[in-house]
Design a protein around this motif. Structure first.
Motif, PDB file in Angstrom:
ATOM      1  N   UNK A 317       0.852  -1.191   0.000  1.00 36.78           N
ATOM      2  CA  UNK A 317       0.000   0.000   0.000  1.00 36.78           C
ATOM      3  C   UNK A 317       0.886   1.240   0.000  1.00 36.78           C
ATOM      4  N   UNK A 318       0.528   2.228  -0.836  1.00 36.39           N
ATOM      5  CA  UNK A 318       1.285   3.488  -0.868  1.00 36.39           C
ATOM      6  C   UNK A 318       1.114   4.228   0.460  1.00 36.39           C
ATOM      7  N   UNK A 319       2.198   4.888   0.910  1.00 32.68           N
ATOM      8  CA  UNK A 319       2.130   5.568   2.211  1.00 32.68           C
ATOM      9  C   UNK A 319       1.015   6.612   2.261  1.00 32.68           C
ATOM     10  N   UNK A 320       0.742   7.290   1.133  1.00 31.49           N
ATOM     11  CA  UNK A 320      -0.325   8.295   1.138  1.00 31.49           C
ATOM     12  C   UNK A 320      -1.673   7.627   1.447  1.00 31.49           C
ATOM     13  N   UNK A 321      -1.889   6.430   0.913  1.00 33.99           N
ATOM     14  CA  UNK A 321      -3.138   5.713   1.188  1.00 33.99           C
ATOM     15  C   UNK A 321      -3.183   5.211   2.633  1.00 33.99           C
ATOM     16  N   UNK A 322      -2.007   4.872   3.166  1.00 33.39           N
ATOM     17  CA  UNK A 322      -1.955   4.440   4.574  1.00 33.39           C
ATOM     18  C   UNK A 322      -2.357   5.597   5.485  1.00 33.39           C
ATOM     19  N   UNK A 323      -1.812   6.792   5.203  1.00 34.28           N
ATOM     20  CA  UNK A 323      -2.161   7.942   6.047  1.00 34.28           C
ATOM     21  C   UNK A 323      -3.629   8.326   5.863  1.00 34.28           C
ATOM     22  N   UNK A 324      -4.152   8.129   4.657  1.00 34.44           N
ATOM     23  CA  UNK A 324      -5.587   8.351   4.433  1.00 34.44           C
ATOM     24  C   UNK A 324      -6.424   7.398   5.279  1.00 34.44           C
ATOM     25  N   UNK A 325      -5.975   6.157   5.388  1.00 31.88           N
ATOM     26  CA  UNK A 325      -6.707   5.165   6.178  1.00 31.88           C
ATOM     27  C   UNK A 325      -6.657   5.496   7.670  1.00 31.88           C
ATOM     28  N   UNK A 326      -5.534   6.066   8.126  1.00 33.21           N
ATOM     29  CA  UNK A 326      -5.456   6.510   9.536  1.00 33.21           C
ATOM     30  C   UNK A 326      -6.545   7.539   9.800  1.00 33.21           C
ATOM     31  N   UNK A 327      -6.651   8.534   8.878  1.00 36.03           N
ATOM     32  CA  UNK A 327      -7.652   9.596   9.062  1.00 36.03           C
ATOM     33  C   UNK A 327      -9.064   9.023   9.008  1.00 36.03           C
ATOM     34  N   UNK A 328      -9.293   8.095   8.076  1.00 35.63           N
ATOM     35  CA  UNK A 328     -10.633   7.526   7.920  1.00 35.63           C
ATOM     36  C   UNK A 328     -11.056   6.735   9.168  1.00 35.63           C
ATOM     37  N   UNK A 329     -10.160   5.905   9.676  1.00 35.37           N
ATOM     38  CA  UNK A 329     -10.516   5.112  10.867  1.00 35.37           C
ATOM     39  C   UNK A 329     -10.828   6.011  12.054  1.00 35.37           C
ATOM     40  N   UNK A 330     -10.081   7.119  12.158  1.00 37.19           N
ATOM     41  CA  UNK A 330     -10.313   8.033  13.275  1.00 37.19           C
ATOM     42  C   UNK A 330     -11.645   8.764  13.103  1.00 37.19           C
ATOM     43  N   UNK A 331     -11.859   9.337  11.913  1.00 36.18           N
ATOM     44  CA  UNK A 331     -13.018  10.215  11.724  1.00 36.18           C
ATOM     45  C   UNK A 331     -14.321   9.437  11.598  1.00 36.18           C
ATOM     46  N   UNK A 332     -14.284   8.235  11.032  1.00 39.75           N
ATOM     47  CA  UNK A 332     -15.544   7.522  10.814  1.00 39.75           C
ATOM     48  C   UNK A 332     -15.768   6.366  11.784  1.00 39.75           C
ATOM     49  N   UNK A 333     -14.746   5.986  12.558  1.00 36.54           N
ATOM     50  CA  UNK A 333     -14.946   4.872  13.499  1.00 36.54           C
ATOM     51  C   UNK A 333     -14.458   5.154  14.910  1.00 36.54           C
TER      52      UNK A 333
END
Ligand code: PLP
Ligand code: ZN
Length: 401
Positions: A317-333
């Motif tokens: 996984x590209x690091x940009x997508x990894x950091x996007x997933x960090x934000x998503x897990x925090x904001x939506x879960x």
């Protein structure tokens, strides 16, 4: 405990489990703990709300030799807002002492090393293993030396120092730290607890699989996605799912294991795709994600075997997508995951899009640590208010009651 012997994962040679051991005396391979599992029923599970509830399948022989800070027994949280993945859970290892799943390996590895007479342990670390082993060494009253890359996080350095470890930084990667530790341990008689170079860290980490099985009422999920640096997580999960079947605690079908790496350091993904039996060193590491910066994992061949035997796969996984997933897990879960763990969400999406995961599959993401241990990539600038200034109107708020 019904620990029977240590077995080399490479050549099969047996070793005495009641002596301090590192790697196979014959071929230098990883030693794995084997048990007499016959006749151990689920009633052998303890009532502890920690990984020690599974002491019937752990290597520590005396109850008084256990070392605990309350590790394990972490929540398995349903993720209800990921379109296309209808049956998704996250095992939140960020709730462990020292904030990562390294606590499991440290608790069991250190307890067993102390039981067998170790007085001083040493290990290389990207950061989190050093923090965990330092905490448990303090708890157990053992001396510890850790060596980490100079660019490890401030949090990792502060943590090791606070627990009283002798901590060093090396101008290099984790492999360089490992070489220094190996040399010093040989010369000074310390116990070298490097990843997959001693048998009992895997035993601590395998309890993740026992907890997943128990949480699902002894029906295993279809797939578990796990970030891979050194590879202890994947090796331990694979070993534990096999033990659970041998024990008869779960039905026969296996769990597909998925290794997730950063595209900037993906030796396992590359070797898996090439059908190779071992990993080749990854040149030019391009990722800041500490737990995934392992260009030449000692246990690469074992990880690849676990993936193939389980019918699994490996994803970068590209690091940009990894950091996007960090934000998503925090904001939506409401889950502040570490980037290593959040990478599994991005990987699950990729595997769903490719049809490798089906909508009906029961899928578990392993979040290996807490995002609180990591500096925010961009510290947010908050609106500054005067001391008597009313809060501004906020758009889109639901009514108060
Ligand atoms: C160490 C670590 C990993 C990688 O685990 P391995 O067992 O070395 O593959 C992943 N995430 C975090 C937070 C870690 O500390
Ligand atoms: Zn061997």
């Amino acid at each position: 405990m019904p620990l029977s012997h240590l077995e080399c994962a490479q050549c099969g040679r047996r070793h005495d489990p009641d002596r301090l051991q590192t790697v196979c005396g014959g071929c230098g391979g990883t030693l794995l703990a084997r048990y007499d599992l016959e006749g151990i029923g689920r009633e052998a599970i303890g009532t502890d709300r920690s990984l020690w509830r599974y002491r019937a399948v752990l290597p520590v022989r005396g109850r008084e030799a256990e070392v605990s800070l309350g590790e394990g027994w972490t929540p398995l949280l349903p993720l209800l807002r990921v379109p296309g993945l209808g049956r998704l859970w996250l095992k939140d290892e960020g709730c462990n002492p020292t904030g990562t799943f390294k606590a499991r390996g440290a608790a069991v590895g250190l307890a067993r090393a102390r039981e067998l007479g170790a007085r001083h342990v040493a290990l290389p670390t990207a950061g989190n293993a050093g923090g965990a082993w330092s905490a448990y060494a303090a708890r157990a009253g053992l001396a510890i030396t850790v060596v980490m890359p100079a660019d490890a996080t401030d949090a990792a350095k502060a943590e090791c120092a606070a627990y009283g470890a002798r901590a060093y930084a090396v101008d290099g990667l984790i492999g360089d730290a490992g070489a220094l530790v190996g040399e010093a341990a040989r010369a000074r008689g310390w116990f070298d607890a490097s990843t997959l170079r001693e048998p009992y860290r895997v035993e601590g980490k395998k309890t993740i699989a026992y907890e997943i099985a128990e949480a699902f009422g002894w029906r295993l999920p279809d797939a578990v996605l796990c970030p891979v640096g050194g590879g202890v997580g994947v090796v331990a999960l694979h070993k534990a799912f096999a033990e659970l079947r041998a024990l008869g605690w779960v039905p026969g079908e296996g769990v597909r294991l998925v290794a997730v790496q950063s595209a900037g350091c993906a030796p396992v993904v590359r070797a898996f795709a090439a059908g190779a039996e071992r990993t080749e060193p990854w040149e030019g590491v391009h990722t800041d994600i500490g737990g995934l910066r392992v260009p030449s994992p000692f246990g690469g061949a074992l990880v690849l075997r676990a993936l193939r035997e389980s019918g699994g796969t490996a994803v970068a996984v590209a690091d940009a997508d990894i950091h996007g997933a960090v934000r998503e897990l925090a904001a939506t879960h409401g889950i502040l995951a570490c980037p290593e763990g959040a990478a599994t969400l991005a990987a699950a999406r990729m595997l769903r899009a490719a049809g490798w995961l089906r909508e009906t599959d029961r899928v578990v993401l392993l979040n290996t640590g807490s995002g609180l241990k990591y500096p925010a990539p961009v510290a947010p600038r908050l609106p500054v208010l005067g001391r008597r200034e009313p809060l501004p109107a906020e758009a889109g708020q639901p009514p108060l009651r």
